[in-house]
Write a protein that holds these residues in place. Structure first.
Motif, short mmCIF file in Angstrom:
data_model
loop_
_atom_site.label_atom_id
_atom_site.label_comp_id
_atom_site.label_asym_id
_atom_site.label_seq_id
_atom_site.Cartn_x
_atom_site.Cartn_y
_atom_site.Cartn_z
N VAL A 148 33.28 -18.69 36.79
CA VAL A 148 34.04 -18.10 35.68
C VAL A 148 33.35 -18.46 34.36
O VAL A 148 33.18 -17.61 33.47
CB VAL A 148 35.51 -18.60 35.68
CG1 VAL A 148 36.23 -18.19 34.41
CG2 VAL A 148 36.24 -18.06 36.91
N ILE A 149 32.87 -19.70 34.27
CA ILE A 149 32.19 -20.14 33.05
C ILE A 149 30.84 -19.44 32.90
O ILE A 149 30.48 -18.96 31.82
CB ILE A 149 32.02 -21.68 33.07
CG1 ILE A 149 33.40 -22.34 33.02
CG2 ILE A 149 31.14 -22.14 31.92
CD1 ILE A 149 33.41 -23.80 33.42
N ARG A 150 30.11 -19.35 33.98
CA ARG A 150 28.78 -18.71 33.93
C ARG A 150 28.90 -17.27 33.46
O ARG A 150 28.11 -16.80 32.64
CB ARG A 150 28.16 -18.77 35.33
CG ARG A 150 26.72 -18.26 35.39
CD ARG A 150 26.10 -18.56 36.75
NE ARG A 150 25.99 -19.99 36.98
CZ ARG A 150 26.48 -20.62 38.04
NH1 ARG A 150 27.09 -19.96 38.98
NH2 ARG A 150 26.35 -21.93 38.17
N ASP A 153 30.79 -17.16 29.66
CA ASP A 153 29.90 -17.66 28.61
C ASP A 153 28.46 -17.27 28.90
O ASP A 153 27.53 -18.01 28.63
CB ASP A 153 30.04 -19.19 28.52
CG ASP A 153 29.39 -19.75 27.27
OD1 ASP A 153 29.20 -18.97 26.30
OD2 ASP A 153 29.06 -20.94 27.25
N GLY A 154 28.28 -16.09 29.49
CA GLY A 154 26.93 -15.64 29.87
C GLY A 154 26.40 -14.63 28.89
O GLY A 154 26.27 -14.89 27.69
N ASP A 156 26.47 -10.65 27.01
CA ASP A 156 27.51 -9.76 26.49
C ASP A 156 28.10 -8.94 27.63
O ASP A 156 29.30 -8.70 27.69
CB ASP A 156 26.93 -8.81 25.43
CG ASP A 156 26.58 -9.55 24.14
OD1 ASP A 156 27.06 -10.70 23.98
OD2 ASP A 156 25.83 -8.99 23.33
N GLU A 157 27.21 -8.51 28.52
CA GLU A 157 27.65 -7.68 29.65
C GLU A 157 28.60 -8.46 30.58
O GLU A 157 29.66 -7.97 30.94
CB GLU A 157 26.40 -7.22 30.43
CG GLU A 157 26.69 -6.45 31.72
CD GLU A 157 27.12 -5.01 31.48
OE1 GLU A 157 26.89 -4.51 30.38
OE2 GLU A 157 27.69 -4.42 32.42
N SER A 158 28.19 -9.68 30.95
CA SER A 158 29.03 -10.44 31.89
C SER A 158 30.35 -10.84 31.23
O SER A 158 31.40 -10.84 31.86
CB SER A 158 28.28 -11.66 32.43
OG SER A 158 28.09 -12.64 31.44
N ASN A 159 30.30 -11.16 29.93
CA ASN A 159 31.52 -11.50 29.19
C ASN A 159 32.47 -10.31 29.16
O ASN A 159 33.68 -10.45 29.40
CB ASN A 159 31.15 -11.95 27.78
CG ASN A 159 32.39 -12.24 26.94
OD1 ASN A 159 32.93 -11.37 26.28
ND2 ASN A 159 32.85 -13.49 27.00
N GLN A 160 31.92 -9.12 28.90
CA GLN A 160 32.77 -7.92 28.85
C GLN A 160 33.38 -7.65 30.22
O GLN A 160 34.56 -7.28 30.33
CB GLN A 160 31.95 -6.70 28.38
CG GLN A 160 32.78 -5.46 28.14
CD GLN A 160 33.94 -5.71 27.15
OE1 GLN A 160 33.74 -6.27 26.07
NE2 GLN A 160 35.16 -5.33 27.53
N ARG A 161 32.62 -7.86 31.27
CA ARG A 161 33.13 -7.61 32.62
C ARG A 161 34.25 -8.59 32.96
O ARG A 161 35.22 -8.24 33.65
CB ARG A 161 32.01 -7.69 33.65
CG ARG A 161 31.14 -6.45 33.63
CD ARG A 161 30.06 -6.53 34.68
NE ARG A 161 29.16 -5.40 34.61
CZ ARG A 161 28.89 -4.60 35.64
NH1 ARG A 161 29.47 -4.80 36.80
NH2 ARG A 161 28.05 -3.60 35.52
N MET A 162 34.12 -9.83 32.52
CA MET A 162 35.20 -10.80 32.75
C MET A 162 36.45 -10.38 31.98
O MET A 162 37.57 -10.49 32.49
CB MET A 162 34.77 -12.22 32.33
CG MET A 162 33.86 -12.90 33.32
SD MET A 162 34.52 -12.98 35.00
CE MET A 162 35.51 -14.45 34.91
N THR A 206 34.68 -19.29 27.11
CA THR A 206 34.95 -18.48 25.90
C THR A 206 35.82 -17.26 26.21
O THR A 206 35.62 -16.18 25.66
CB THR A 206 33.64 -18.01 25.20
OG1 THR A 206 32.98 -17.03 26.03
CG2 THR A 206 32.70 -19.17 24.91
N LEU A 207 36.78 -17.45 27.08
CA LEU A 207 37.72 -16.38 27.42
C LEU A 207 39.11 -16.80 26.98
O LEU A 207 39.38 -17.99 26.81
CB LEU A 207 37.72 -16.14 28.94
CG LEU A 207 36.41 -15.66 29.56
CD1 LEU A 207 36.47 -15.74 31.09
CD2 LEU A 207 36.08 -14.23 29.12
N SER A 208 40.01 -15.83 26.78
CA SER A 208 41.37 -16.23 26.41
C SER A 208 42.41 -15.64 27.34
O SER A 208 42.21 -14.60 27.97
CB SER A 208 41.69 -15.89 24.95
OG SER A 208 40.88 -14.86 24.50
N ILE A 209 43.53 -16.36 27.40
CA ILE A 209 44.65 -15.94 28.24
C ILE A 209 45.40 -14.84 27.49
O ILE A 209 45.72 -14.99 26.32
CB ILE A 209 45.56 -17.15 28.53
CG1 ILE A 209 44.83 -18.10 29.48
CG2 ILE A 209 46.90 -16.71 29.10
CD1 ILE A 209 45.56 -19.38 29.79
#
Lengths: 247, 164
Positions: A148-150, A153-154, A156-162, A206-209
């Protein structure tokens, strides 16, 4: 009645592990890289093994109460959608790797807390299965949290997908904590600790609930999404075509 | 025919793990008890390593076969889940055999297993050259009980039998 509640709660826990295992198994030979393909399928193997232990126990309870001849196999392969009591989140499509990772993270984090309670159950068999399973789940939680962290906090693409995965899955997390009438574990009481654990990892990632409060329910009482109706014919195809067949 | 417990254990010492054939089921610590019920009847109580380990069915079959070969007419295999299996039950001889086979044995007691997130990875000694300058490649390996590591000195990748 007390026995029926126990049977339903054991089936609910078994169904969670089986259906999520069936979903994850579809990653076999399709993982993003070989090591992670092996990882998600190893987690699947643990889930299916846990499901087997719960189904065997459920079968013994049913047979004792009703003089029937259920086995782990009949419970997995000869029941229909309305009989399955798994959480809706377990039956949702795998989506991309981010969605699979996030779903497993939400589920394993919950499962770890649930097993911690079940280990102290007055029911010896449930306590034994939980004490065995939690060792596996602890390992899953560690691996899945790092993913989840990788991804969060990876790039832009992986962050958007998360973020997309959170948007899709969040409404299905409330069901963890809304007890069905047959559940004896105080699942509502696990909510705060679950949120804290999720927040700890989300902060690193760097994700939020999300703020939204509406939660989907129904799985625990057999009211499922359309997806379960596609999982079962595939999983049960052999028994549906050749009833009672054995290797 | 009269069988002593010692005799039955000596037979069980000939049953090996199908995935890691250098280890006997006694080395693995999965035999929990042996009960001689009658002259030619025996009950063997075993515990699974991991819940989903597919080797368990093969092991139960091999135990049955071994007992029938030895003259038993009734063999019962019973599974027990409690207490949960741990690598602490692996014998010292078993750990040495694993190492010689090229698999790093579990290095610490399961009670000291780090359960925290974000902990540093352990530096498992390389079974080939003994160096501790090694790194984790993947938490999950070729079977449920192993992880994949690599030695940074001799460059060999190797399996590690996880502490559990």
């Amino acid at each position: 009645m007390k026995n029926q509640h126990l049977i339903n709660s054991v089936l609910h826990i078994a169904d969670n592990a089986l259906i999520l295992g069936q979903r994850n198994a579809a990653w076999c030979a399709h993982g993003p890289i070989l090591e992670q393909d092996i990882a998600i399928t190893n987690i699947t193997l643990d889930l299916i093994g846990q499901a087997r232990n719960f189904y065997q126990y459920a079968a013994s309870l049913i047979n004792e109460a009703d003089n029937k001849n259920e086995t782990e196999d009949t419970l997995a392969f000869l029941r229909n959608e309305r009989d399955f009591k798994n959480l809706l989140i377990c039956e949702l499509p795998n989506g991309d790797w981010a969605q699979t990772i996030l779903r497993q993270f939400f589920f394993s984090t919950f499962q770890q807390l649930m097993y911690q309670k079940m280990m102290h159950s007055s029911d010896n068999q449930l306590a034994a299965i939980a004490a065995k399973s939690i060792k596996e789940t602890n390992y899953h939680v560690k691996w899945i949290s790092e993913w989840v962290i990788r991804l969060g906090d990876g790039t832009d693409e992986s962050n958007q997908r998360m973020k997309n995965a959170i948007e899709y899955l969040w409404n299905y997390t409330g069901e963890f904590f809304i007890a069905a009438d047959y559940e004896s574990i105080d699942v509502a009481g696990l909510k705060n600790e679950w949120l804290e654990k999720v927040k700890l990892v989300f902060d690193e990632a760097t994700l939020s609930i999300p703020e939204n409060k509406f939660m989907q329910t129904g799985g625990k009482t057999g009211v499922h999404t359309e997806h379960l109706g596609f999982i079962l014919p595939e999983m049960q195809s052999l028994q549906r075509n050749f009833p009672g067949v054995e290797w | 025919m009269n069988h002593t417990k010692e005799h039955i254990y000596s037979l069980l010492a000939q049953v090996t793990d199908p995935e890691i054939p250098v280890l006997t089921i006694l080395d693995l610590g999965i035999v929990r008890d042996v009960i001689c019920t009658q002259d030619n009847a025996v009950e063997i109580i075993i515990t699974p390593t991991y819940s989903g380990c597919p080797a368990m069915d093969a092991i139960a079959f091999d135990i049955k076969l071994k007992m029938i070969e030895a003259g038993f007419t009734q063999v019962k295999i019973t599974y027990t889940l409690s207490p949960a299996w741990t690598t602490d039950w692996m014998t010292e001889a078993g750990k040495q055999k694993l190492k010689q086979y090229g698999i790093a044995p579990p290095i610490e007691r399961s009670s000291r297993l780090n359960k925290l997130l974000f902990d540093q990875d352990e530096h498992i000694p390389c079974p080939q050259c003994g160096s501790t300058n090694t790194k984790l490649l993947s938490e999950f390996g070729s079977t449920a009980c192993k992880a994949l590591h690599q030695c940074m000195d001799c460059k060999e990748p190797f399996d590690y039998f996880k502490c559990h």
